[in-house]
Design a protein around this motif. Structure first.
Motif, short mmCIF file in Angstrom:
data_model
loop_
_atom_site.label_atom_id
_atom_site.label_comp_id
_atom_site.label_asym_id
_atom_site.label_seq_id
_atom_site.Cartn_x
_atom_site.Cartn_y
_atom_site.Cartn_z
N LEU A 376 40.28 49.95 45.37
CA LEU A 376 41.49 49.16 45.68
C LEU A 376 41.44 48.65 47.11
CD1 LEU A 376 44.66 50.87 44.14
CD2 LEU A 376 43.69 48.64 43.60
N ASN A 377 40.98 49.47 48.01
CA ASN A 377 40.94 49.07 49.43
C ASN A 377 39.86 48.03 49.71
OD1 ASN A 377 43.08 50.74 50.18
ND2 ASN A 377 41.72 52.51 50.40
N THR A 383 48.24 38.58 50.59
CA THR A 383 49.18 38.83 51.68
C THR A 383 48.47 39.12 52.99
OG1 THR A 383 51.17 40.08 52.26
CG2 THR A 383 49.37 41.31 51.27
N LEU A 384 47.17 39.45 52.93
CA LEU A 384 46.38 39.70 54.14
C LEU A 384 45.46 38.53 54.46
CD1 LEU A 384 45.32 43.43 53.46
CD2 LEU A 384 47.26 42.60 54.81
N THR A 388 40.56 42.44 53.17
CA THR A 388 40.77 43.64 52.37
C THR A 388 41.51 44.66 53.22
OG1 THR A 388 38.74 44.76 53.04
CG2 THR A 388 38.58 43.19 51.21
N PRO A 389 42.25 45.60 52.59
CA PRO A 389 42.88 46.66 53.36
C PRO A 389 41.87 47.46 54.19
CG PRO A 389 43.79 46.60 51.16
CD PRO A 389 42.65 45.64 51.17
N ALA A 390 40.67 47.68 53.66
CA ALA A 390 39.66 48.43 54.41
C ALA A 390 39.25 47.68 55.68
CB ALA A 390 38.43 48.69 53.52
N GLU A 391 39.09 46.35 55.57
CA GLU A 391 38.75 45.56 56.74
C GLU A 391 39.85 45.60 57.79
OE1 GLU A 391 35.91 42.20 54.54
OE2 GLU A 391 38.06 41.82 54.86
N ARG A 392 41.09 45.46 57.36
CA ARG A 392 42.20 45.50 58.31
C ARG A 392 42.29 46.87 59.00
NH1 ARG A 392 46.35 41.54 58.18
NH2 ARG A 392 45.30 39.58 57.70
N LEU A 393 42.09 47.92 58.25
CA LEU A 393 42.17 49.24 58.86
C LEU A 393 41.00 49.46 59.82
CD1 LEU A 393 43.69 51.93 58.95
CD2 LEU A 393 42.14 52.77 57.18
#
Length: 401
Positions: A376-377, A383-384, A388-393
């Protein structure tokens, strides 16, 4: 003085309406009828007709006019407002424009005209005022009391343990052409509980599924606190969490398995939408959830441990102990408001692709949960801006370092 008004017809509707408004403005300021008529330039009989709905009649044989109330409650139209409606109609103004001038809803003006205009046409304000007053007195005879056949049918259906809604629907379906037998379920409840106890036999109230012979009041009741320990509500959450400007604010919930026997805790970081899945091998009781969440929180960097937002599920009964153990405050959503943790709700919907409803969630190992979360990440998110959420984190961690 009678000749001051001149030929009323020659003045025109627009001028007459303006004179009438000016007259009532003066009366509202405390000016007497005679003086107001003199200032406006109309006859005394005209002023009396405007104010009382009749011309003045001196002499011993004059009958007193029926007492008219003042403006009264703002809930009801006053006679002055009805006169303004008549003036507006006479000058060709739209109902919406009249309503705006009065500060009323357009539907109020529309309903007033429809209800109180005689069949022959021509809205007359004083007659309309009298009609409205005649309809207002309470209590009124209820529809069930006024129709013996309707009362007998309702009583018979209540005796068969029909609910009021079933009765109302069935009567309307079985007798579509007999409006006298059409009744709403609320009218039946009112007849049972409120209106004098006489419209329906008192013992029939016990045929209701609640078994109550008296309606249970709900208005004004205070909601019981959900937990023994005080809750911090979402309205107390820092503004930085609401605008997603600062990372470290999480939303959490459970997804439930077959027969409510298994569950997985889901955590979503609000800024990056990063997902963590927390196994609950000991069940979803308050102590088990507290320990599992605390163990997961301990793996996070300090700057990602700012807050947790949850609904008011019983699994968070030990929220204060979780806060003591981790230093992370827990904020609770308002009742029946899942949109207040929308990121988590959306993520739970995505997770059902991996964990369908009605399946045993205890069969999934921690390693499998970590693999699902990682997948999922790695998904790009609109919305980003398709990061990906992993890249943002990862960017956040790099920047912080």
């Amino acid at each position: 003085m009678a000749g001051v008004g001149g030929d009323r017809a020659s003045r025109g509707r627009v001028r007459l309406a303006a004179e009438r408004r000016r007259y009532f403005d003066l009366v509202a300021e405390g000016v007497g009828t005679v003086e107001a008529c003199r200032i406006v330039g109309v006859g005394r009989r005209t002023g009396h007709r405007w104010r009382h709905g009749r011309p003045s009649r001196a002499g011993a044989n004059a009958r007193p006019a029926p007492a008219r109330p003042g403006p009264g409650s703002d809930r009801f139209l006053s006679v002055e407002e009805r006169i303004a409606i008549a003036d507006g109609l006479a000058t060709g103004r739209s109902q919406r424009a009249i309503a705006a001038e009065l500060g009323r809803s357009p539907s109020t003006v529309s309903r007033e005209i429809a209800r109180n205009t005689p069949p022959a046409g021509g809205y007359r304000p004083h007659a309309a005022h009298d009609l409205a007053r005649a309809r207002r007195p309470r209590p009124k005879t209820g529809k069930i009391a006024a129709c013996p056949e309707l009362r007998e049918r309702v009583q018979a259906m209540l005796g068969e343990k029909f609910s009021p809604e079933q009765i109302a629907r069935r009567l309307r379906r079985d007798h579509p052409d007999r409006p006298e037998l059409h009744v709403t379920h609320e009218t039946i409840y009112q007849a049972l509980y409120v209106q004098g106890r006489g419209e329906l036999r008192r013992e029939l109230a016990r045929a209701l599924r609640t078994g109550r012979a008296r309606r249970k009041p709900r208005a004004g009741q205070q909601r019981r606190p959900r937990f023994a320990e005080p809750m911090a509500m979402i309205s107390d959450r820092p503004a930085e969490a609401a605008d997603r400007a600062v990372p470290g604010h999480w939303e959490g919930d459970l997804i439930i398995g077959k027969d409510n026997a298994s569950a997985i805790a889901t955590l979503v970081e609000r800024t990056t939408r990063y997902v963590l899945l927390v196994p609950l091998p000991r069940g979803r009781g308050a102590e088990a959830v507290r320990d599992a969440l605390a163990a997961t929180a301990a793996t996070l960097p300090a700057h990602l441990q700012r807050s947790l937002t949850w609904d008011q599920g019983s699994e968070m009964g030990r929220h204060h102990e979780f806060t003591i153990a981790t230093g992370i405050p827990v904020y609770f959503c308002d009742p029946h408001s899942p949109w207040q943790r929308g990121s988590n709700e959306n993520t739970n919907g995505l997770l059902r692709q991996y964990f369908p409803k009605g399946t045993d969630l205890s069969a999934h190992t921690p390693e499998h949960l970590a693999a699902v979360a990682a997948q999922l990440n790695r998904r790009p998110r609109k919305t980003l801006d398709w990061d990906t959420p992993a890249e943002r984190l990862a960017n956040l961690l790099t920047t912080t370092t």
